[in-house]
Structure formats: structure tokens, C-alpha cells
Design a protein around this motif. Structure first.
Motif, PDB file in Angstrom:
ATOM      1  N   THR A 182       0.942  -0.951  -0.014  1.00  0.00           N
ATOM      2  CA  THR A 182      -0.096   0.312  -0.560  1.00  0.00           C
ATOM      3  C   THR A 182       0.953   0.675   0.109  1.00  0.00           C
ATOM      4  O   THR A 182       0.229   2.171  -0.569  1.00  0.00           O
ATOM      5  N   ILE A 183       1.864   0.932   0.813  1.00  0.00           N
ATOM      6  CA  ILE A 183       2.534   2.493   0.821  1.00  0.00           C
ATOM      7  C   ILE A 183       3.446   2.539   0.048  1.00  0.00           C
ATOM      8  O   ILE A 183       3.691   3.955  -0.741  1.00  0.00           O
ATOM      9  N   GLN A 184       3.854   1.726  -1.122  1.00  0.00           N
ATOM     10  CA  GLN A 184       4.943   1.552  -2.627  1.00  0.00           C
ATOM     11  C   GLN A 184       3.449   2.262  -3.266  1.00  0.00           C
ATOM     12  O   GLN A 184       4.079   3.130  -4.390  1.00  0.00           O
ATOM     13  N   THR A 185       2.685   2.244  -3.767  1.00  0.00           N
ATOM     14  CA  THR A 185       2.064   2.219  -4.317  1.00  0.00           C
ATOM     15  C   THR A 185       1.232   3.871  -4.067  1.00  0.00           C
ATOM     16  O   THR A 185       0.452   5.226  -5.205  1.00  0.00           O
ATOM     17  N   GLN A 186       0.758   4.312  -3.227  1.00  0.00           N
ATOM     18  CA  GLN A 186       0.377   6.221  -2.727  1.00  0.00           C
ATOM     19  C   GLN A 186       2.135   6.731  -2.766  1.00  0.00           C
ATOM     20  O   GLN A 186       3.343   6.673  -3.752  1.00  0.00           O
TER      21      GLN A 186
END
Length: 188
Positions: A182-186
Motif C-alpha cells: 500500500t505504501i509503495q502505490t501511494q
């Protein structure tokens, strides 16, 4: 009585109270006779203790001392001021061991009592010093124990605090790894 010197004799620690000089002295100073008798008793005791054979007492000086010292025991120096033949008595009082040369034969008993009391005092002093040293050692041990306990409790608090901090960090890292996708795509 007015022209009397009021000198009386104490022989082997006993006042010769039947002499005309003593009777005249008693009549002249009857108004302060109580303190005078007390001082005479002290003189007799001192002279008996030191086995002084004969003493001539100046009654007027004794009466003056009795008027000055209403309460309390007079000192040896004050008593010596009342003695007419002081030049003969003082050397006897200054002799070492003379105090234990009593006329009644109790000198050896008094000397033995003095030796015993000095030995008891010495033994009690040694015992006291040992106890004092033991107490100091015990205090030192107690202080070291308290410091050790405080050090150990501090160490445990630090360890607990470190574990809590490490647990928070692990939780944060686990959350970070779990949410990495999730952190990567934000957007950043």
C-alpha cells in the motif's frame, strides 16, 4: 572564746572534739555548725584515706570555708587551706600510693578495688571499640548492599524500557512490512 585561735587537732582521721580549743570553736561558730561538721567529716575522710598522722586545723579558715560553700563538697585544695601544718601534710598527700596506706589496714583492699575498676574500665573500653568497629563495618556492608540493589533495580528498569522500545519498533516494522504494498502505490 574571743582570744582563742580556734585550732583543733585531727589525729589519724579522727577529730579530738573534747579539747578546750575545739569546744571553744564549737561555741563561737554555732550559728553555722551544720556546714562546719560536713567539712570536718570531709577532712577526716581525706586524712584517713591518706593515713595522715596528725593535722592542726585552723578553725577560722574552716568557718570561712563553711560560710562560702553552703552546698556541695569542697575541693581538696579548699580543705588544705584550712590546715595549719599544710607544709607537713601536702607532701604526704602527694606521695604516690599513699592513698592506699590506710591506718585501718584497708589500704590493700582499696588498692585492689582500684586495680579491679581500672581493669574493668579497660576491658569495657576494648569491648566498646570492637563494637564501634563492627558497627562501622556493618554500615559499610549495608551501604554496599543498598547500592547493589539500586544498581540492579536500575538495570532492570533500563532493560524493561529497552524491551518496550524494541517491542514498539518491531510492531512499527511489522506494520510497515504488512502495509508495504500500500505504501509503495501511494503518492509521495
Amino acid at each position: 572564746d574571743e582570744f582563742s585561735l580556734h585550732e583543733f587537732i585531727i589525729k589519724r582521721g579522727v577529730t579530738l572534739d573534747s579539747t578546750p580549743e575545739f569546744l571553744s570553736f564549737e561555741r563561737s561558730f554555732q550559728h553555722i555548725w551544720g556546714p562546719i561538721v560536713t567539712i570536718i567529716k570531709e577532712l577526716e575522710k581525706m586524712l584517713k584515706d591518706y593515713a595522715v598522722p596528725t593535722v592542726y586545723v585552723d578553725g577560722k579558715a574552716l568557718a570561712a570555708l563553711a560560710e562560702l560553700e553552703e552546698e556541695g563538697k569542697p575541693s581538696q585544695a579548699d580543705l588544705l587551706k584550712c590546715i595549719s601544718n599544710r607544709d607537713q601534710v601536702e607532701p604526704l598527700l602527694a606521695q604516690p600510693g599513699r592513698r592506699y596506706k590506710s591506718a585501718e589496714g584497708r589500704g590493700f583492699h582499696n588498692a585492689a578495688t582500684k586495680i579491679q575498676s581500672m581493669v574493668r574500665m579497660y576491658l569495657q573500653r576494648i569491648s566498646y571499640l570492637d563494637l564501634k568497629e563492627s558497627n562501622a563495618s556493618a554500615r559499610l556492608i549495608q551501604r554496599a548492599w543498598h547500592i547493589f540493589k539500586y544498581h540492579m533495580s536500575t538495570r532492570q528498569r533500563i532493560q524493561k524500557s529497552t524491551q518496550e522500545t524494541e517491542a514498539k519498533w518491531r510492531k512499527l516494522m511489522d506494520d510497515f512490512v504488512a502495509n508495504w504494498k500500500t505504501i509503495q502505490t501511494q503518492p509521495r
